[in-house]
Write an enzyme that holds these catalytic residues in place. Structure first.
Site, PDB file in Angstrom:
ATOM      1  N   GLY A 136       1.210  -0.987  -0.178  1.00 14.35           N
ATOM      2  CA  GLY A 136       0.145  -0.228   0.147  1.00 14.35           C
ATOM      3  C   GLY A 136       0.977   1.343  -0.032  1.00 14.35           C
ATOM      4  O   GLY A 136       0.352   2.467   0.695  1.00 14.35           O
ATOM      5  N   SER A 137       2.139   1.295  -0.827  1.00 17.08           N
ATOM      6  CA  SER A 137       2.904   2.437  -0.880  1.00 17.08           C
ATOM      7  C   SER A 137       2.435   3.656  -1.472  1.00 17.08           C
ATOM      8  O   SER A 137       2.097   4.667  -1.398  1.00 17.08           O
ATOM      9  CB  SER A 137       4.405   1.901  -1.085  1.00 17.08           C
ATOM     10  OG  SER A 137       4.530   1.727  -2.340  1.00 17.08           O
ATOM     11  N   ASN A 138       1.379   2.865  -2.672  1.00 14.23           N
ATOM     12  CA  ASN A 138       0.503   4.248  -3.363  1.00 14.23           C
ATOM     13  C   ASN A 138      -0.267   4.338  -2.647  1.00 14.23           C
ATOM     14  O   ASN A 138      -0.355   5.599  -2.976  1.00 14.23           O
ATOM     15  CB  ASN A 138       0.146   3.054  -4.877  1.00 14.23           C
ATOM     16  CG  ASN A 138       1.706   3.857  -5.623  1.00 14.23           C
ATOM     17  OD1 ASN A 138       2.136   4.035  -6.723  1.00 14.23           O
ATOM     18  ND2 ASN A 138       2.206   2.055  -6.055  1.00 14.23           N
TER      19      ASN A 138
ATOM     20  N   LEU B 181      -4.813  -7.082  -6.629  1.00 19.76           N
ATOM     21  CA  LEU B 181      -4.539  -7.996  -7.420  1.00 19.76           C
ATOM     22  C   LEU B 181      -5.630  -9.220  -7.727  1.00 19.76           C
ATOM     23  O   LEU B 181      -5.650 -10.203  -9.027  1.00 19.76           O
ATOM     24  CB  LEU B 181      -3.041  -9.516  -6.653  1.00 19.76           C
ATOM     25  CG  LEU B 181      -2.423  -8.723  -6.207  1.00 19.76           C
ATOM     26  CD1 LEU B 181      -1.245  -9.636  -5.438  1.00 19.76           C
ATOM     27  CD2 LEU B 181      -1.410  -7.818  -7.578  1.00 19.76           C
TER      28      LEU B 181
ATOM     29  N   LEU C 219      -9.200  -9.907 -10.000  1.00 27.32           N
ATOM     30  CA  LEU C 219      -9.960  -9.330 -11.360  1.00 27.32           C
ATOM     31  C   LEU C 219     -11.082  -8.697 -10.398  1.00 27.32           C
ATOM     32  O   LEU C 219     -11.960  -9.572  -9.775  1.00 27.32           O
ATOM     33  CB  LEU C 219     -10.105 -10.518 -11.944  1.00 27.32           C
ATOM     34  CG  LEU C 219     -10.589 -10.562 -13.646  1.00 27.32           C
ATOM     35  CD1 LEU C 219      -9.400  -9.343 -14.748  1.00 27.32           C
ATOM     36  CD2 LEU C 219     -11.451 -11.586 -14.130  1.00 27.32           C
TER      37      LEU C 219
ATOM     38  N   ASN D 146      -6.586   2.192 -12.768  1.00 27.49           N
ATOM     39  CA  ASN D 146      -5.793   1.262 -12.078  1.00 27.49           C
ATOM     40  C   ASN D 146      -4.465   1.872 -12.581  1.00 27.49           C
ATOM     41  O   ASN D 146      -3.780   2.527 -13.032  1.00 27.49           O
ATOM     42  CB  ASN D 146      -6.244  -0.147 -12.172  1.00 27.49           C
ATOM     43  CG  ASN D 146      -4.844  -1.250 -12.639  1.00 27.49           C
ATOM     44  OD1 ASN D 146      -3.950  -1.465 -10.975  1.00 27.49           O
ATOM     45  ND2 ASN D 146      -3.902  -1.828 -12.897  1.00 27.49           N
TER      46      ASN D 146
ATOM     47  N   HIS E  50      -0.556   0.322 -13.369  1.00 29.81           N
ATOM     48  CA  HIS E  50       0.628  -1.387 -14.277  1.00 29.81           C
ATOM     49  C   HIS E  50       2.095  -0.145 -14.063  1.00 29.81           C
ATOM     50  O   HIS E  50       2.275   0.074 -14.946  1.00 29.81           O
ATOM     51  CB  HIS E  50      -0.016  -1.723 -14.868  1.00 29.81           C
ATOM     52  CG  HIS E  50       0.602  -3.010 -15.590  1.00 29.81           C
ATOM     53  ND1 HIS E  50       0.692  -3.586 -14.634  1.00 29.81           N
ATOM     54  CD2 HIS E  50       1.015  -3.064 -16.241  1.00 29.81           C
ATOM     55  CE1 HIS E  50       1.127  -5.335 -15.428  1.00 29.81           C
ATOM     56  NE2 HIS E  50       1.528  -5.136 -16.270  1.00 29.81           N
TER      57      HIS E  50
ATOM     58  N   ASP F 199      -6.241  -5.686 -17.288  1.00 33.73           N
ATOM     59  CA  ASP F 199      -5.238  -4.432 -17.995  1.00 33.73           C
ATOM     60  C   ASP F 199      -5.695  -4.308 -19.388  1.00 33.73           C
ATOM     61  O   ASP F 199      -4.560  -3.679 -20.127  1.00 33.73           O
ATOM     62  CB  ASP F 199      -4.297  -4.742 -17.758  1.00 33.73           C
ATOM     63  CG  ASP F 199      -2.496  -5.394 -16.587  1.00 33.73           C
ATOM     64  OD1 ASP F 199      -2.599  -6.417 -16.019  1.00 33.73           O
ATOM     65  OD2 ASP F 199      -3.774  -4.719 -15.299  1.00 33.73           O
TER      66      ASP F 199
ATOM     67  N   GLU G  97       5.432   5.826 -10.266  1.00 33.93           N
ATOM     68  CA  GLU G  97       4.403   5.793  -9.502  1.00 33.93           C
ATOM     69  C   GLU G  97       4.129   6.759  -8.538  1.00 33.93           C
ATOM     70  O   GLU G  97       3.168   7.028  -8.713  1.00 33.93           O
ATOM     71  CB  GLU G  97       4.012   4.237  -9.179  1.00 33.93           C
ATOM     72  CG  GLU G  97       4.445   3.367  -9.668  1.00 33.93           C
ATOM     73  CD  GLU G  97       4.436   2.316  -9.362  1.00 33.93           C
ATOM     74  OE1 GLU G  97       4.767   1.822  -7.727  1.00 33.93           O
ATOM     75  OE2 GLU G  97       4.210   0.955  -9.716  1.00 33.93           O
TER      76      GLU G  97
HETATM   77  C1  GRF Z   1       2.731  -1.494  -7.798  1.00 30.80           C
HETATM   78  O1  GRF Z   1       4.091  -2.006  -8.195  1.00 30.80           O
HETATM   79  C2  GRF Z   1       1.540  -0.902  -8.906  1.00 30.80           C
HETATM   80  O2  GRF Z   1       2.097  -0.210  -9.804  1.00 30.80           O
HETATM   81  C3  GRF Z   1       1.504  -2.399  -8.732  1.00 30.80           C
HETATM   82  O3  GRF Z   1       1.425  -2.900  -7.706  1.00 30.80           O
HETATM   83  C4  GRF Z   1       2.094  -2.306  -6.893  1.00 30.80           C
HETATM   84  C5  GRF Z   1       1.432  -1.318  -5.391  1.00 30.80           C
HETATM   85  O4  GRF Z   1       2.125  -1.887  -4.577  1.00 30.80           O
HETATM   86  N1  GRF Z   1      -0.192  -2.467  -9.049  1.00 30.80           N
HETATM   87  P1  GRF Z   1       1.665  -0.984  -3.050  1.00 30.80           P
HETATM   88  O5  GRF Z   1       1.260  -1.588  -2.767  1.00 30.80           O
HETATM   89  O6  GRF Z   1       1.282   0.092  -3.702  1.00 30.80           O
HETATM   90  O7  GRF Z   1       3.293  -0.682  -2.467  1.00 30.80           O
END
Ligand code: GRF
Length: 191
Positions: A14-16, A87, A89, A104, A106, A147, A176
């Protein structure tokens, strides 16, 4: 004027998700209303608690058919869904409920290196093994195929000969963190 409400779905670290929450903190028009996950052990739940964002855990079975997840999203008056390292669908009922409103990211340049099973380090391993000179990120709308939705944005990075899947992952994560929040903002405000 009510703010635009976003729900983030994540399956792992969940860093994003954290980066997006921080980007919209104090935003006048957009807010992250909830973080959802299919993984009760996902570190993203720790991040949500620390950030003071509500979270919701569901099982793969619960997600697979119209039920508690759809009810929850409706109750929270969610306008857009953002998948950030999610992860599963997305089932057709959710695509139908949020047409052109599920985004999303990718970690590669679709249509290359995408599709079922292509996530996380598997993607970077495939890119490095292919000898590709470029990689990057793809931000796209979600339909019911992995995707395959309309591409909103792409950013590239160089794949150097010395790059390993891990060093490439770092470059891609940097893209990202830099671009995903602002692309989300532009898209949700533009709809
Ligand atoms: C990221 O590389 C994103 O592009 C992909 O899964 C990863 C998630 O990383 N969909 P995080 O959980 O946000 O750290």
């Amino acid at each position: 004027m009510d703010k635009i409400r976003i729900a983030i779905f994540a399956s792992g670290s969940g860093s994003n998700a954290e980066n997006i929450v921080k980007y919209f903190e104090g935003h006048s028009q957009v807010q992250v209303a909830s973080i959802l996950t299919n993984n009760p052990n996902a570190y993203v739940l720790e991040r949500a608690a620390r950030l003071g964002v509500e979270s919701f855990v569901f099982t793969k079975e619960e997600f697979s058919k119209q039920g508690i997840v759809a009810t929850y999203l409706h109750a929270k008056r969610i306008d857009f869904i953002v998948l950030a390292g999610f992860l599963l669908l997305v089932p057709q009922y959710l695509v139908d409920t949020y047409p052109d409103r599920i985004i999303n990211i990718h970690p590669a340049l679709l249509p290359d290196f995408g599709g079922k099973g292509m996530y996380g380090s598997k993607v970077h391993k495939a890119v490095v093994a292919s000898g590709a000179k470029q990689s990057g990120i793809t931000i796209h709308l979600v339909n019911s195929e992995y995707d395959k939705g309309k591409i909103i944005f792409q950013a590239q990075c160089e794949v150097a000969a010395a790059d390993t899947p891990d060093t490439l992952a770092e470059k891609v994560h940097a893209l990202e963190y830099k671009y995903f929040p602002e692309q989300i903002e532009g898209y949700v405000l533009g709809k």
